[in-house]
Design an enzyme around this catalytic site. Structure first.
Site, PDB file in Angstrom:
ATOM      1  N   ASP A 155       0.862  -1.184   0.000  1.00 52.59           N
ATOM      2  CA  ASP A 155       0.000   0.000   0.000  1.00 52.59           C
ATOM      3  C   ASP A 155       0.899   1.234   0.000  1.00 52.59           C
ATOM      4  O   ASP A 155       2.107   1.140   0.246  1.00 52.59           O
ATOM      5  CB  ASP A 155      -0.902  -0.009   1.239  1.00 52.59           C
ATOM      6  CG  ASP A 155      -1.806   1.228   1.333  1.00 52.59           C
ATOM      7  OD1 ASP A 155      -2.286   1.694   0.280  1.00 52.59           O
ATOM      8  OD2 ASP A 155      -2.023   1.721   2.448  1.00 52.59           O
ATOM      9  N   SER A 156       0.294   2.384  -0.237  1.00 55.70           N
ATOM     10  CA  SER A 156       1.029   3.641  -0.142  1.00 55.70           C
ATOM     11  C   SER A 156       1.546   3.881   1.266  1.00 55.70           C
ATOM     12  O   SER A 156       2.470   4.671   1.467  1.00 55.70           O
ATOM     13  CB  SER A 156       0.129   4.808  -0.563  1.00 55.70           C
ATOM     14  OG  SER A 156      -0.958   4.936   0.336  1.00 55.70           O
ATOM     15  N   CYS A 181      -4.387  -0.935  -2.108  1.00 59.76           N
ATOM     16  CA  CYS A 181      -4.452   0.522  -2.234  1.00 59.76           C
ATOM     17  C   CYS A 181      -5.336   0.850  -3.423  1.00 59.76           C
ATOM     18  O   CYS A 181      -5.037   0.433  -4.549  1.00 59.76           O
ATOM     19  CB  CYS A 181      -3.050   1.084  -2.431  1.00 59.76           C
ATOM     20  SG  CYS A 181      -2.985   2.861  -2.741  1.00 59.76           S
ATOM     21  N   GLU A 240      -1.640   7.769   9.013  1.00 61.72           N
ATOM     22  CA  GLU A 240      -0.193   7.573   8.996  1.00 61.72           C
ATOM     23  C   GLU A 240       0.454   8.111  10.267  1.00 61.72           C
ATOM     24  O   GLU A 240       1.511   7.642  10.681  1.00 61.72           O
ATOM     25  CB  GLU A 240       0.419   8.244   7.764  1.00 61.72           C
ATOM     26  CG  GLU A 240       0.100   7.564   6.443  1.00 61.72           C
ATOM     27  CD  GLU A 240       0.823   6.246   6.254  1.00 61.72           C
ATOM     28  OE1 GLU A 240       2.017   6.145   6.596  1.00 61.72           O
ATOM     29  OE2 GLU A 240       0.175   5.279   5.775  1.00 61.72           O
ATOM     30  N   CYS A 271     -10.820   3.896   0.542  1.00 61.74           N
ATOM     31  CA  CYS A 271      -9.372   3.964   0.766  1.00 61.74           C
ATOM     32  C   CYS A 271      -9.057   3.009   1.897  1.00 61.74           C
ATOM     33  O   CYS A 271      -9.782   2.978   2.901  1.00 61.74           O
ATOM     34  CB  CYS A 271      -8.948   5.389   1.121  1.00 61.74           C
ATOM     35  SG  CYS A 271      -7.213   5.542   1.644  1.00 61.74           S
ATOM     36  N   HIS A 318      -6.906   3.055   4.131  1.00 63.85           N
ATOM     37  CA  HIS A 318      -6.618   3.695   5.421  1.00 63.85           C
ATOM     38  C   HIS A 318      -7.887   3.907   6.243  1.00 63.85           C
ATOM     39  O   HIS A 318      -7.848   3.910   7.477  1.00 63.85           O
ATOM     40  CB  HIS A 318      -5.941   5.061   5.209  1.00 63.85           C
ATOM     41  CG  HIS A 318      -4.505   4.996   4.831  1.00 63.85           C
ATOM     42  ND1 HIS A 318      -4.075   4.628   3.567  1.00 63.85           N
ATOM     43  CD2 HIS A 318      -3.371   5.265   5.543  1.00 63.85           C
ATOM     44  CE1 HIS A 318      -2.755   4.670   3.521  1.00 63.85           C
ATOM     45  NE2 HIS A 318      -2.303   5.064   4.708  1.00 63.85           N
TER      46      HIS A 318
END
Length: 264
Positions: free
Chosen positions: A11-12, A74, A152, A184, A186
Site C-alpha cells: 500500500d502507499s 491501495c 499515517e 481507501c 486507510h
C-alpha cells in the site's frame, strides 16, 4: 512458485494493514509480506507515472522475496498501476475496488456516499462503477484530503481527525446517504469514529473481506493454498522512518511487530 511461498501485499502506507487483517483471518496458514510505502504517502496527490513506478518497484521487491501472489491493497495504486502490473508479472494479482456494488444493494434511501482520495474518485475504475450502478442509486463521491495523513500519524480519534470526518461525512448525511463506502484502505481504521459521527442508521462498508475472499479463490484455483495446519508468519517493511513505523505498525496490527527498512 509453490504453495509454501508467501503472499506479497503493499500500500502507499499503513492503510493496507486493514486488508492484511482480513487476509490473515481468511488464510491463517499463509506467510504474509507487507510493504508500506509511507515515505511517499499519500499517493492521492501523486502523478500516475510516479504511482506506477513505485508499484512496479515494490512488486519487484516482493517477487524477489518469492511472493506467489500480489495484493495491491491501495485503491489509488489499483487505478494507476494494476493493468501494468498484470502485464509484467505472471502471478495472481488481486486489486481493490470500492464496495459500490454491495452498497447499492444494501441502501434503503437510494443514496450512497463514497469516501476516497481525489485520484480514486477521478480514476477510470470509479467512473466505471458509477456508470454501472449510478442508474439505480445516487452515488455521492467525497474526496477526503488529510485523512490518510491522520492514519499515517496514528491519530485515529483526535480532534483534528474528528473535525475532518465531520466535514466529509455530514454533507453526505444531509443528502440522505444511508450507506457509506470506505474507498481507501486507510479509512477502515477510522470506521469507529465514522460510525459515531454517522449514527446507527448508516451502514459503513469496505472491500477488505471481499479482497481476502478473492485471493483465497485465486490461490485455490491455482493450487497455491498453504497448509493451514501451520500458523502463518508476517514480515513488514516501510520506506518511511523506522522510529515512527514500529509503534504505528504495532498499534494498527494489535501486536508488537518488527519493521524493516525497504531497500532503495
Amino acid at each position: 512458485m509453490n504453495a509454501a511461498n508467501p503472499i506479497g501485499v503493499f500500500d502507499s502506507g499503513v492503510g493496507g494493514l486493514s486488508v492484511l487483517h482480513e487476509i490473515r483471518r481468511s488464510l491463517p496458514g499463509e506467510d504474509l509480506l507487507y510493504v508500506a510505502d509511507s515515505g511517499h504517502a499519500p499517493y492521492g496527490d501523486k502523478s500516475q507515472q510516479f504511482i506506477e513506478s513505485r508499484s512496479i518497484a515494490i512488486s519487484e521487491f516482493l517477487v524477489s522475496r518469492n511472493a506467489k501472489a500480489l495484493v495491491v491493497a491501495c485503491n489509488t495504486a489499483t487505478g494507476a498501476a494494476v493493468t501494468t502490473l498484470r502485464s509484467r508479472f505472471m502471478m495472481p494479482i488481486i486489486a481493490m475496488e470500492p464496495a459500490v456494488k454491495p452498497a447499492s444493494e444494501q441502501t434503503k434511501s437510494g443514496v450512497i456516499g463514497v469516501l476516497a482520495t481525489s485520484r480514486t474518485l477521478a480514476g477510470d475504475n470509479f467512473v466505471r462503477l458509477f456508470a454501472r450502478y449510478g442508474e439505480d442509486v445516487e452515488i455521492l463521491g467525497q474526496a477526503c484530503p488529510g485523512l490518510v495523513e491522520q492514519v499515517e500519524a496514528g491519530d485515529l480519534s483526535g480532534d483534528k481527525t474528528r473535525l475532518l470526518l465531520q466535514r466529509y461525512v455530514l454533507p453526505l448525511l444531509e443528502q440522505k446517504a444511508d450507506t457509506i463506502v470506505l474507498g481507501c484502505t486507510h479509512y477502515p481504521f477510522l470506521a469507529p469514529l465514522i460510525r459515531e459521527i454517522a449514527g446507527p442508521g448508516v451502514a459503513v462498508i469496505d472491500s477488505a473481506a471481499a479482497v481476502a475472499r478473492q485471493l483465497s479463490r485465486r490461490l485455490e484455483v491455482g493450487g497455491l493454498l498453504a497448509d493451514a495446519a501451520d500458523a502463518g508468519t508476517e514480515c513488514f517493511w516501510t520506506s518511511g522512518a523506522l522510529d515512527k513505523a514500529k509503534p504505528l505498525f504495532s498499534q494498527l496490527w494489535n501486536a508488537d511487530v518488527e519493521v524493516r527498512p525497504l531497500p532503495d
